[in-house]
Design a protein around this motif. Structure first.
Motif, short mmCIF file in Angstrom:
data_model
loop_
_atom_site.label_atom_id
_atom_site.label_comp_id
_atom_site.label_asym_id
_atom_site.label_seq_id
_atom_site.Cartn_x
_atom_site.Cartn_y
_atom_site.Cartn_z
N ARG A 7 0.82 -1.20 0.00
CA ARG A 7 0.00 0.00 0.00
C ARG A 7 0.85 1.25 0.00
O ARG A 7 0.58 2.22 -0.71
N ALA A 8 1.93 1.23 0.81
CA ALA A 8 2.79 2.41 0.89
C ALA A 8 3.41 2.73 -0.45
O ALA A 8 3.50 3.89 -0.85
N ALA A 9 3.84 1.68 -1.17
CA ALA A 9 4.47 1.91 -2.47
C ALA A 9 3.46 2.44 -3.47
O ALA A 9 3.76 3.28 -4.30
N ARG A 10 2.20 1.94 -3.39
CA ARG A 10 1.18 2.36 -4.35
C ARG A 10 0.78 3.81 -4.11
O ARG A 10 0.48 4.55 -5.03
N THR A 11 0.75 4.22 -2.83
CA THR A 11 0.25 5.55 -2.51
C THR A 11 1.35 6.58 -2.42
O THR A 11 1.09 7.76 -2.31
N GLY A 12 2.62 6.11 -2.45
CA GLY A 12 3.72 7.04 -2.36
C GLY A 12 4.14 7.29 -0.93
O GLY A 12 5.07 8.05 -0.66
N GLN A 13 3.45 6.68 0.07
CA GLN A 13 3.84 6.84 1.45
C GLN A 13 5.07 5.99 1.73
O GLN A 13 5.35 5.02 1.06
N GLU A 14 5.82 6.37 2.76
CA GLU A 14 7.01 5.62 3.11
C GLU A 14 6.62 4.30 3.76
O GLU A 14 5.68 4.23 4.56
N ALA A 15 7.36 3.26 3.43
CA ALA A 15 7.14 1.97 4.06
C ALA A 15 7.65 2.02 5.49
O ALA A 15 8.58 2.76 5.81
N MET A 16 7.03 1.25 6.38
CA MET A 16 7.52 1.15 7.75
C MET A 16 8.88 0.48 7.77
O MET A 16 9.10 -0.48 7.03
N PRO A 17 9.83 0.95 8.57
CA PRO A 17 11.13 0.30 8.63
C PRO A 17 11.00 -1.12 9.13
O PRO A 17 10.11 -1.44 9.93
N ASN A 18 11.87 -1.97 8.70
CA ASN A 18 11.87 -3.38 9.08
C ASN A 18 13.16 -3.68 9.84
O ASN A 18 14.20 -3.91 9.24
N PRO A 19 13.14 -3.65 11.17
CA PRO A 19 14.36 -3.86 11.94
C PRO A 19 15.02 -5.18 11.63
O PRO A 19 16.24 -5.29 11.61
N ALA A 20 14.19 -6.23 11.40
CA ALA A 20 14.78 -7.54 11.10
C ALA A 20 15.56 -7.49 9.81
O ALA A 20 16.64 -8.08 9.68
N ARG A 21 15.03 -6.76 8.82
CA ARG A 21 15.73 -6.64 7.54
C ARG A 21 17.00 -5.82 7.70
O ARG A 21 18.00 -6.06 7.07
N ARG A 53 12.29 7.24 -1.41
CA ARG A 53 12.50 6.03 -2.22
C ARG A 53 13.64 5.19 -1.64
O ARG A 53 13.55 3.95 -1.62
N ILE A 54 14.69 5.83 -1.18
CA ILE A 54 15.80 5.09 -0.57
C ILE A 54 15.33 4.37 0.68
O ILE A 54 15.68 3.21 0.91
N VAL A 55 14.54 5.05 1.49
CA VAL A 55 13.99 4.42 2.70
C VAL A 55 13.19 3.17 2.33
O VAL A 55 13.35 2.10 2.92
N ARG A 56 12.34 3.32 1.31
CA ARG A 56 11.47 2.22 0.91
C ARG A 56 12.25 1.06 0.31
O ARG A 56 12.07 -0.09 0.69
N GLU A 57 13.16 1.35 -0.64
CA GLU A 57 13.82 0.27 -1.36
C GLU A 57 14.97 -0.35 -0.59
O GLU A 57 15.29 -1.52 -0.81
N ALA A 58 15.61 0.40 0.30
CA ALA A 58 16.69 -0.17 1.11
C ALA A 58 16.17 -0.82 2.38
O ALA A 58 16.91 -1.53 3.07
N ALA A 63 15.19 7.91 9.69
CA ALA A 63 16.29 8.48 10.48
C ALA A 63 17.62 7.83 10.13
O ALA A 63 18.64 8.52 9.98
N THR A 64 17.61 6.50 9.96
CA THR A 64 18.85 5.79 9.62
C THR A 64 19.33 6.19 8.24
O THR A 64 20.51 6.49 8.04
N ALA A 65 18.42 6.18 7.26
CA ALA A 65 18.81 6.53 5.90
C ALA A 65 19.34 7.96 5.83
O ALA A 65 20.35 8.23 5.16
#
Length: 307
Positions: A7-21, A53-58, A63-65
């Motif tokens: 949904r975030a990618a479709r709407t342009g919103q940032e994806a939630m960070p994934n600590p495990a990833r 985009r970097i936040v989403r794809e990485a 904050a980290t990015a």
């Protein structure tokens, strides 16, 4: 396979960070985050990417990015434009150019890849062996298959990468064959002998079968019952026709790629030149393309600098 779009990618919103990833399986998570950002930017070397985009794809938090990019930009590894988007910096470009000296094969190969592409009218790429994997390192032209891009890594596993195996010792070939689907082993044995005889391999899998094949393979390798795994393997076998044997060639032959080996001074196959016609060819056209591909690989093997 088409990636799932959230949904975030479709709407342009940032994806939630994934600590495990971000942290899983890494000895140094901060270093891994820097590498993730640099790898992402290098895959889009001619573009400028927004922080979102970097936040989403990485798969990093904002904050980290931001922290990673701020330091990389300050040190010249990345560059930030007036719109706040990021790309690779001059320092990274300088290091990349210096690093090329460690890979003389690519410098020797590129002239011959370009000449081969011009002569045959097809895209061409260089694939190099890296342990148990094959890495696409140079691409000339615009191959129709989306997976053919610099940095793409493939496992050295049946039924692909046959030109890397055909000239190995008998024990090595048998070890490789032992990991193949049992339904493919007899054919692969004959195909490897044919590749040695003519000097090149042919990939004939039609592009429109690839998504189905990938989906079936993913299901087969997931936790399923033995009966279902057998059915999936059978379906995969029906989709794959490995290479061409002499009596299978007809007036028109579907050819995705043709690959010929590059050897080191000891005769071991360390890379391959791959032409990508992705069309139907007559037997004569296929033979001519194979001959041209083999000739280019031989010139690279001999260290010919080209024109």
């Amino acid at each position: 396979m088409t990636p799932t779009i959230g949904r975030a990618a479709r709407t342009g919103q940032e994806a939630m960070p994934n600590p495990a990833r971000e942290d899983a399986g890494t000895a140094s998570p901060p270093t891994q985050r820097v590498v993730q950002v640099l790898e992402l930017l290098s895959r889009h070397a001619t573009e400028r990417l927004s922080l979102a985009r970097i936040v989403r794809e990485a798969g990093l938090s904002r904050a980290t990015a931001h922290a990673v990019l701020t330091q990389l930009t300050a040190d010249g590894w990345t560059a930030r434009d007036a719109e706040g988007c990021y790309g690779i910096g001059l320092r990274l470009l300088t290091v990349a150019r210096r690093a090329e000296a460690a890979f003389p094969l690519r410098r020797t190969a590129i002239t011959h890849l370009r000449a081969l592409s011009e002569h045959t009218g097809t895209p061409v790429f260089l694939a190099e062996r890296d342990g148990d994997s094959i890495v696409v390192t140079e691409v000339v032209g615009d191959p129709s298959a989306g997976w053919i891009r610099p940095g793409r890594r493939l496992p050295l596993a049946p039924p692909v990468c046959r030109e890397f195996i055909a000239w190995t010792s008998e024990p090595e070939r048998q070890e490789w064959l032992s990991t193949a689907d049992p339904a493919h082993r007899d054919r692969l044995t004959h195909v490897l002998a044919e590749i040695r005889a003519r000097g090149y391999s042919v990939e004939r899998l039609a592009d429109d079968s690839t998504p189905v094949l990938e989906a079936l393979a993913a299901l087969r390798d997931s936790p399923v019952t033995s009966a279902l795994r057998t059915q999936l393997s059978s379906a995969i076998t029906e989709l794959i026709t490995i290479d061409y044997l002499p009596d299978e060639l007809g007036p028109e032959n579907a050819v995705v790629t043709v690959a010929a080996p590059i050897r080191d001074t000891d005769g071991a196959v360390i890379a391959s030149v791959v032409t990508c016609p992705d069309t139907r060819l007559s037997t004569t056209e296929l033979s001519n393309l194979g001959t041209a591909t083999v000739a280019a690989a031989q010139r690279i093997t001999e260290g010919d600098p080209g024109d």
